[in-house]
Motif scaffolding. Structure first.
Motif, PDB file in Angstrom:
ATOM      1  N   LYS A   8      33.463  42.597  39.719  1.00 25.61           N
ATOM      2  CA  LYS A   8      32.792  43.376  40.771  1.00 25.61           C
ATOM      3  C   LYS A   8      33.408  44.766  40.889  1.00 25.61           C
ATOM      4  N   GLU A   9      34.707  44.828  40.718  1.00 28.77           N
ATOM      5  CA  GLU A   9      35.366  46.134  40.788  1.00 28.77           C
ATOM      6  C   GLU A   9      34.898  47.012  39.621  1.00 28.77           C
ATOM      7  N   ARG A  10      34.745  46.417  38.446  1.00 33.81           N
ATOM      8  CA  ARG A  10      34.215  47.194  37.309  1.00 33.81           C
ATOM      9  C   ARG A  10      32.777  47.646  37.591  1.00 33.81           C
ATOM     10  N   ALA A  11      32.010  46.767  38.235  1.00 38.15           N
ATOM     11  CA  ALA A  11      30.615  47.118  38.576  1.00 38.15           C
ATOM     12  C   ALA A  11      30.587  48.309  39.533  1.00 38.15           C
ATOM     13  N   ARG A  12      31.445  48.227  40.546  1.00 34.38           N
ATOM     14  CA  ARG A  12      31.484  49.293  41.559  1.00 34.38           C
ATOM     15  C   ARG A  12      31.887  50.625  40.908  1.00 34.38           C
ATOM     16  N   LEU A  13      32.934  50.560  40.095  1.00 34.68           N
ATOM     17  CA  LEU A  13      33.407  51.789  39.451  1.00 34.68           C
ATOM     18  C   LEU A  13      32.396  52.328  38.434  1.00 34.68           C
ATOM     19  N   GLY A  14      31.688  51.401  37.785  1.00 30.51           N
ATOM     20  CA  GLY A  14      30.656  51.817  36.829  1.00 30.51           C
ATOM     21  C   GLY A  14      29.587  52.677  37.497  1.00 30.51           C
ATOM     22  N   VAL A  15      29.268  52.317  38.738  1.00 32.72           N
ATOM     23  CA  VAL A  15      28.273  53.107  39.489  1.00 32.72           C
ATOM     24  C   VAL A  15      28.902  54.428  39.945  1.00 32.72           C
ATOM     25  N   THR A  16      30.127  54.353  40.450  1.00 32.22           N
ATOM     26  CA  THR A  16      30.814  55.572  40.919  1.00 32.22           C
ATOM     27  C   THR A  16      30.883  56.603  39.795  1.00 32.22           C
ATOM     28  N   GLU A  17      31.222  56.118  38.632  1.00 32.83           N
ATOM     29  CA  GLU A  17      31.368  57.002  37.468  1.00 32.83           C
ATOM     30  C   GLU A  17      30.038  57.683  37.114  1.00 32.83           C
ATOM     31  N   ALA A  18      28.920  57.009  37.410  1.00 34.28           N
ATOM     32  CA  ALA A  18      27.598  57.549  37.061  1.00 34.28           C
ATOM     33  C   ALA A  18      26.934  58.280  38.228  1.00 34.28           C
ATOM     34  N   ALA A  19      27.632  58.389  39.365  1.00 39.31           N
ATOM     35  CA  ALA A  19      26.984  58.885  40.586  1.00 39.31           C
ATOM     36  C   ALA A  19      26.308  60.248  40.394  1.00 39.31           C
ATOM     37  N   GLU A  20      27.016  61.140  39.723  1.00 42.93           N
ATOM     38  CA  GLU A  20      26.457  62.487  39.551  1.00 42.93           C
ATOM     39  C   GLU A  20      25.124  62.441  38.789  1.00 42.93           C
ATOM     40  N   GLU A  21      25.106  61.646  37.735  1.00 46.23           N
ATOM     41  CA  GLU A  21      23.872  61.495  36.947  1.00 46.23           C
ATOM     42  C   GLU A  21      22.758  60.875  37.798  1.00 46.23           C
ATOM     43  N   LEU A  22      23.089  59.855  38.578  1.00 46.51           N
ATOM     44  CA  LEU A  22      22.078  59.178  39.401  1.00 46.51           C
ATOM     45  C   LEU A  22      21.462  60.150  40.403  1.00 46.51           C
ATOM     46  N   ASP A  24      21.357  63.412  40.175  1.00 49.75           N
ATOM     47  CA  ASP A  24      20.550  64.381  39.440  1.00 49.75           C
ATOM     48  C   ASP A  24      19.164  63.811  39.105  1.00 49.75           C
ATOM     49  N   VAL A  25      19.131  62.572  38.641  1.00 50.89           N
ATOM     50  CA  VAL A  25      17.842  61.936  38.312  1.00 50.89           C
ATOM     51  C   VAL A  25      16.991  61.810  39.575  1.00 50.89           C
ATOM     52  N   SER A  26      17.611  61.394  40.675  1.00 52.98           N
ATOM     53  CA  SER A  26      16.886  61.265  41.934  1.00 52.98           C
ATOM     54  C   SER A  26      16.281  62.600  42.364  1.00 52.98           C
ATOM     55  N   GLN A  27      17.082  63.660  42.247  1.00 54.43           N
ATOM     56  CA  GLN A  27      16.590  64.984  42.653  1.00 54.43           C
ATOM     57  C   GLN A  27      15.424  65.447  41.776  1.00 54.43           C
ATOM     58  N   ARG A  28      15.522  65.155  40.492  1.00 55.27           N
ATOM     59  CA  ARG A  28      14.415  65.559  39.601  1.00 55.27           C
ATOM     60  C   ARG A  28      13.127  64.823  39.932  1.00 55.27           C
ATOM     61  N   ILE A  29      13.243  63.522  40.174  1.00 58.06           N
ATOM     62  CA  ILE A  29      12.038  62.746  40.496  1.00 58.06           C
ATOM     63  C   ILE A  29      11.466  63.219  41.837  1.00 58.06           C
ATOM     64  N   HIS A  30      12.357  63.470  42.783  1.00 52.76           N
ATOM     65  CA  HIS A  30      11.917  63.917  44.112  1.00 52.76           C
ATOM     66  C   HIS A  30      11.205  65.263  44.032  1.00 52.76           C
ATOM     67  N   ALA A  31      11.724  66.158  43.186  1.00 51.21           N
ATOM     68  CA  ALA A  31      11.170  67.517  43.090  1.00 51.21           C
ATOM     69  C   ALA A  31       9.832  67.549  42.353  1.00 51.21           C
ATOM     70  N   ASN A  32       9.499  66.477  41.668  1.00 49.70           N
ATOM     71  CA  ASN A  32       8.262  66.451  40.883  1.00 49.70           C
ATOM     72  C   ASN A  32       7.475  65.176  41.209  1.00 49.70           C
ATOM     73  N   PRO A  33       6.920  65.104  42.434  1.00 52.41           N
ATOM     74  CA  PRO A  33       6.257  63.857  42.843  1.00 52.41           C
ATOM     75  C   PRO A  33       5.025  63.565  41.992  1.00 52.41           C
ATOM     76  N   GLU A  34       4.960  62.349  41.475  1.00 56.44           N
ATOM     77  CA  GLU A  34       3.825  61.939  40.639  1.00 56.44           C
ATOM     78  C   GLU A  34       3.168  60.725  41.283  1.00 56.44           C
ATOM     79  N   LEU A  35       1.833  60.727  41.279  1.00 57.12           N
ATOM     80  CA  LEU A  35       1.089  59.659  41.946  1.00 57.12           C
ATOM     81  C   LEU A  35       1.019  58.409  41.065  1.00 57.12           C
TER      82      LEU A  35
END
Ligand SMILES: [Zn+2]
Ligand SMILES: [Zn+2]
Length: 392
Positions: A8-22, A24-35
């Motif tokens: 579980k600790e590896r799982a948690r850190l795996g997400v923390t390590e990817a936070a910046e990418e996540l 960024d992806v969220s912001q891109r999807i939000h900025a370009n709403p598709e129906l």
């Protein structure tokens, strides 16, 4: 137990390590709403990221252009994280599906970091068109969830709720056809289709007073005639019937059908009733899985509210939950705004919303670890599913 905690600790850190990418992806999807069914860029972006992280990605999954299915590992337990990414007309990502997509993506990264490919078969399923179109229903019918042991997704909302009730919903269009006539010169020659629809509308309004509290019926008139001096030869209404239990949804749909027929009998118009959407079934929240999710979410800082909710929406996740043990918890986005409003659109791109999304991804990844490493949890989830539980 410590094997589970280490993973579980590896799982948690795996997400923390990817936070910046996540984020960024969220912001891109939000900025370009598709129906619905047009989410080409969101589906491509998520597929690309999963491939870069070592997942096998099947694009255009199930014959749907904006669906995908990514997989990693060939272990004995199959866990599916679901990503939604469609937006609403005019108000963009007012349901925060950018955060659902990245919570699912992050959960997959976390679980992959925690386990070996011989321990788990991990799926990320990109499901288009939740806001209308029922992408999950189509993908379920076409086999995308074959062999899946548990399905997990989490949805943004004003607060964290572990097991939100969700109505099943049946959309119905009723079309009456009568006979046009001059409304003053020869009204006796006409058959008034609008009268048929109005009688049905009134009958439904009367029915509404005597239905159970865990149900809703609402509708509009979409066509009521061409001119006031012409007896309407056509009238159309669009209604939604919702209930928290499948059997009551069937029963109410039948009663609404009789209201439609009453309008036809009274007016002499003919009637045709059509389903307007794919049927969304009520949500069955798997309490074993939801309990594990809640404990993990609390351990990374989420706080749940335990109020009884009796007014909800609907989701095609309901259909998934009727086919396999599933969860669909809600998570707060750090501000008091409600889904499907422009205020919620703004909130879903804030730092606070992204901080929530990262924690939720961690909690879902850790729940995946629990499912794989604690066979008792999986068995309880399956027993509960088999016994038909999970309704409020
Ligand atoms: Zn939504
Ligand atoms: Zn929505």
């Amino acid at each position: 137990m410590s094997e589970t905690n280490d993973a579980k600790e590896r799982a948690r850190l795996g997400v923390t390590e990817a936070a910046e990418e996540l984020i960024d992806v969220s912001q891109r999807i939000h900025a370009n709403p598709e129906l619905a069914f047009q989410e080409n860029q969101a589906a491509a972006l998520l597929s690309e990221r999963l491939e870069a992280r070592g997942f096998q990605v099947e694009r255009n999954a199930c014959g749907l252009e904006t669906a995908f299915r990514a997989s990693w590992g060939e272990g004995p337990v199959t866990i599916a994280y679901l990503c939604e990414y469609d937006a609403l007309p005019e108000i963009g990502h007012a349901c925060g599906h950018n955060l659902i997509a990245t919570a699912g993506l992050g959960a997959a990264y976390g679980l992959k970091a925690a386990l070996s490919p011989s321990q788990v078969r991990l799926l990320v399923v990109g499901t288009p068109a939740e806001e209308g179109g029922g992408g999950k229903v189509i993908m379920l019918e076409r086999g995308a969830f074959e062999g899946v042991d548990v399905a997990l997704m989490a949805h943004p909302s004003p607060a964290d709720i572990d097991m939100p009730p969700m109505y099943g919903v049946q959309g119905l269009e009723a079309e009456y056809r009568g006979r046009a006539a001059h409304a003053s010169f020869a009204p006796e020659m006409g058959i008034n289709a609008l009268d048929g629809l109005i009688t049905a509308y009134q009958a439904i309004a009367q029915l509404r007073q005597h239905i159970r509290r865990d149900a809703r019926i609402h509708g509009i008139i979409t066509y009521g005639g061409s001119a006031p001096n012409v007896v309407p030869d056509r009238a159309v209404g669009h209604f939604l019937v919702r209930a928290l239990r499948p059997s009551y949804l069937d029963e109410l749909t039948e009663k609404v059908q009789r209201c439609f027929e009453a309008g036809a009998a009274a007016s002499g118009a003919t009637l045709e009733v059509r389903p307007t959407e794919r049927l969304y079934l009520p949500m069955r929240n798997n309490t074993s899985l939801a309990g594990a999710y809640r404990a993990n979410a609390e351990s990374v800082g989420r706080t749940f509210v335990d109020i009884k909710i009796d007014s909800t929406g609907s989701s095609d996740m309901g259909n998934i939950s009727q086919a396999m043990p599933s969860i669909h918890p809600m998570f707060g986005v750090g501000a008091m705004a409600f889904n499907h409003t422009p205020a919620f659109t703004s909130v879903c791109a804030t730092d606070a919303a992204h901080a929530s999304m990262v924690q939720v991804a961690q909690a879902m990844a850790m729940t995946g670890v629990d499912v794989v490493l604690d066979p008792d949890l999986l068995q309880r989830a399956k027993d509960e599913f088999a016994s038909g539980g999970g309704y409020p």
